[in-house]
Design a protein around this motif. Structure first.
Motif, PDB file in Angstrom:
ATOM      1  N   THR A  95     -12.468 -28.376 -29.304  1.00 58.12           N
ATOM      2  CA  THR A  95     -12.482 -29.708 -29.917  1.00 58.12           C
ATOM      3  C   THR A  95     -13.819 -30.389 -29.695  1.00 58.12           C
ATOM      4  O   THR A  95     -14.365 -31.036 -30.594  1.00 58.12           O
ATOM      5  CB  THR A  95     -11.348 -30.566 -29.329  1.00 58.12           C
TER       6      THR A  95
ATOM      7  N   GLN B 134     -10.415 -37.520 -34.218  1.00 60.41           N
ATOM      8  CA  GLN B 134      -9.669 -36.808 -33.174  1.00 60.41           C
ATOM      9  C   GLN B 134      -8.829 -37.771 -32.348  1.00 60.41           C
ATOM     10  O   GLN B 134      -7.719 -37.440 -31.932  1.00 60.41           O
ATOM     11  CB  GLN B 134     -10.641 -36.040 -32.254  1.00 60.41           C
TER      12      GLN B 134
ATOM     13  N   GLU C 246      -4.991 -33.661 -35.112  1.00 61.10           N
ATOM     14  CA  GLU C 246      -4.429 -32.418 -35.635  1.00 61.10           C
ATOM     15  C   GLU C 246      -3.161 -32.692 -36.445  1.00 61.10           C
ATOM     16  O   GLU C 246      -2.970 -32.143 -37.533  1.00 61.10           O
ATOM     17  CB  GLU C 246      -4.136 -31.459 -34.488  1.00 61.10           C
TER      18      GLU C 246
ATOM     19  N   HIS D 255     -11.805 -26.195 -38.520  1.00 60.58           N
ATOM     20  CA  HIS D 255     -11.602 -25.101 -37.571  1.00 60.58           C
ATOM     21  C   HIS D 255     -11.527 -23.746 -38.264  1.00 60.58           C
ATOM     22  O   HIS D 255     -11.915 -22.732 -37.692  1.00 60.58           O
ATOM     23  CB  HIS D 255     -10.340 -25.332 -36.742  1.00 60.58           C
TER      24      HIS D 255
ATOM     25  N   THR E 144     -11.682 -33.082 -39.648  1.00 56.42           N
ATOM     26  CA  THR E 144     -10.306 -32.730 -39.337  1.00 56.42           C
ATOM     27  C   THR E 144     -10.235 -31.288 -38.866  1.00 56.42           C
ATOM     28  O   THR E 144     -11.250 -30.582 -38.786  1.00 56.42           O
ATOM     29  CB  THR E 144      -9.409 -32.889 -40.576  1.00 56.42           C
ATOM     30  N   LYS E 145      -9.029 -30.827 -38.587  1.00 55.42           N
ATOM     31  CA  LYS E 145      -8.863 -29.431 -38.187  1.00 55.42           C
ATOM     32  C   LYS E 145      -9.132 -28.473 -39.337  1.00 55.42           C
ATOM     33  O   LYS E 145      -9.159 -27.257 -39.138  1.00 55.42           O
ATOM     34  CB  LYS E 145      -7.446 -29.211 -37.640  1.00 55.42           C
TER      35      LYS E 145
ATOM     36  N   LYS F 217       4.244 -27.880 -33.964  1.00 54.28           N
ATOM     37  CA  LYS F 217       3.394 -28.694 -33.087  1.00 54.28           C
ATOM     38  C   LYS F 217       4.231 -29.679 -32.274  1.00 54.28           C
ATOM     39  O   LYS F 217       3.923 -29.961 -31.111  1.00 54.28           O
ATOM     40  CB  LYS F 217       2.333 -29.432 -33.909  1.00 54.28           C
TER      41      LYS F 217
END
Length: 348
Positions: free
Chosen positions: A90, A107, A282, A333, A329-330, A266
């Motif tokens: 992160t 985040q 997330e 990733h 944002t994620k 999650k």
């Protein structure tokens, strides 16, 4: 300046703690076959910050190594490798993001920020309804095609530029060079099959429950990934159909189910094995992406009814929010992890 130096000290502390745990893992080697992280660790004898950043982005947070480890709490070593790598990961997204303050803001307060922006943009689109054309068919009877293009073209291109800058910073940091097509193809195959969420033997990971192996998270990721590319392809083909053949654009479904499943998983997962401060970001990303698709499906189903005047501003507000927040944002990733897989495939 004080805040920046404080952030740098926290980042250095995270790296030092990750290095301590990685050195213990490298001596133990019990989890050798779990995922790509451990073979990458075992190729090294010492671990620079760039190495640790690479390991963190290789990690898919499946958590199997944590539940198999004999050195977790209450052992004095107190290992929590998925947790510390999640924090480093992160931190790397925030560090390399451009501009980085937006990544830190998302985040911390991602769900609230995404909701506020979506409703704000929806309000603006609803106000633009007063500027609707005198004539038009379908959705363009509510908002002109020209206005949509004028808003969404820069909103799509600017986040791509931000992602490019972020990835370039990351790639330079981890020393990416000498990459050939064979390494890229290998990384793409691993990403497409979500191999690092298979638990090494294909039985799945322990994301939901320590003693339960499951492929649910792997399948949810695949649904989101493939659903996103299918929707992107649908939009791209719809653009050609609109401008070249004057046909209405198509729409898709798979992504919504994947987002809902990821949100469910999650909520069940132990937050101590991830980055707690990034949880809101997330979850906000997953819910926002799911709402973009759900609102699009509802809008398509309501074509020709009075509901379009309400659903269209909400959908466009969600899409615009998603585009503008995408680099922070994620969503980022996926690009960082693909880059990490390519670097790992090169074995350097």
């Amino acid at each position: 300046m004080f805040e920046q130096s404080q952030m740098e000290r926290k980042a250095a502390t995270r790296i030092d703690e990750a290095r301590r745990q990685i050195e213990i893992c490298n001596a133990c080697r019990y989890c050798e076959g779990y995922c790509s992280v451990f073979p990458a660790i075992m190729r090294q004898r010492s671990f620079a910050e760039a190495d640790i950043t690479l390991f963190a982005n290789l990690c898919h947070n499946c958590r199997g190594c944590y539940y198999a480890c004999q050195y977790t709490e209450p052992h004095e070593f107190d290992l929590n490798l998925p947790g510390i790598l999640a924090k480093v990961r992160t931190g790397s997204w925030e560090r390399f993001a451009w501009p980085s303050p937006l990544a830190r803001l998302f985040q911390r307060s991602g769900t609230a920020l995404a909701g506020a922006l979506m409703l704000g943009f929806a309000g603006l689109f609803w106000a633009a309804h007063a500027m609707r054309p005198e004539s038009g068919e379908g959705f363009y009877a509510v908002m002109s095609h020209g206005l949509m293009v004028a808003i969404f073209m820069p909103a799509f291109l600017l986040p791509l530029l931000a992602l490019f800058v972020s990835l370039r910073r990351y790639w330079r940091h981890v020393g990416g060079q000498g990459i050939g097509m064979s390494q890229i193809r290998q990384a793409l195959r691993r990403a497409a099959h979500m191999k690092d969420l298979s638990g090494g033997q294909g039985q799945g990971c322990n994301f939901e429950d320590e003693d339960r192996f499951s492929n649910s998270r792997r399948y949810a990721h695949q649904a989101v990934g493939w659903g996103f590319f299918m929707c992107f392809g649908s939009t791209a083909s719809g653009t050609d159909m609109h401008y070249i053949f004057d046909w209405p654009a198509p729409y898709g479904l798979l992504l919504t189910a994947g987002c809902l499943e990821r949100a469910r998983l999650k909520l069940k997962a132990d937050p101590a094995l991830g980055a707690r401060r990034a949880w809101a970001g997330e979850m906000g990303f997953v819910l926002l992406l799911g709402f973009v698709l759900l609102s699009g499906l509802l809008l398509y189903a309501s074509a020709g009814t009075v509901a379009v005047a309400v659903l269209l501003p909400l959908h466009l507000g969600a899409v615009l929010t998603f585009y503008l927040l995408m680099p922070y944002t994620k969503m980022a990733h996926g690009f960082f992890r693909l880059a990490a897989l390519i670097k790992d495939a090169a074995g350097n």
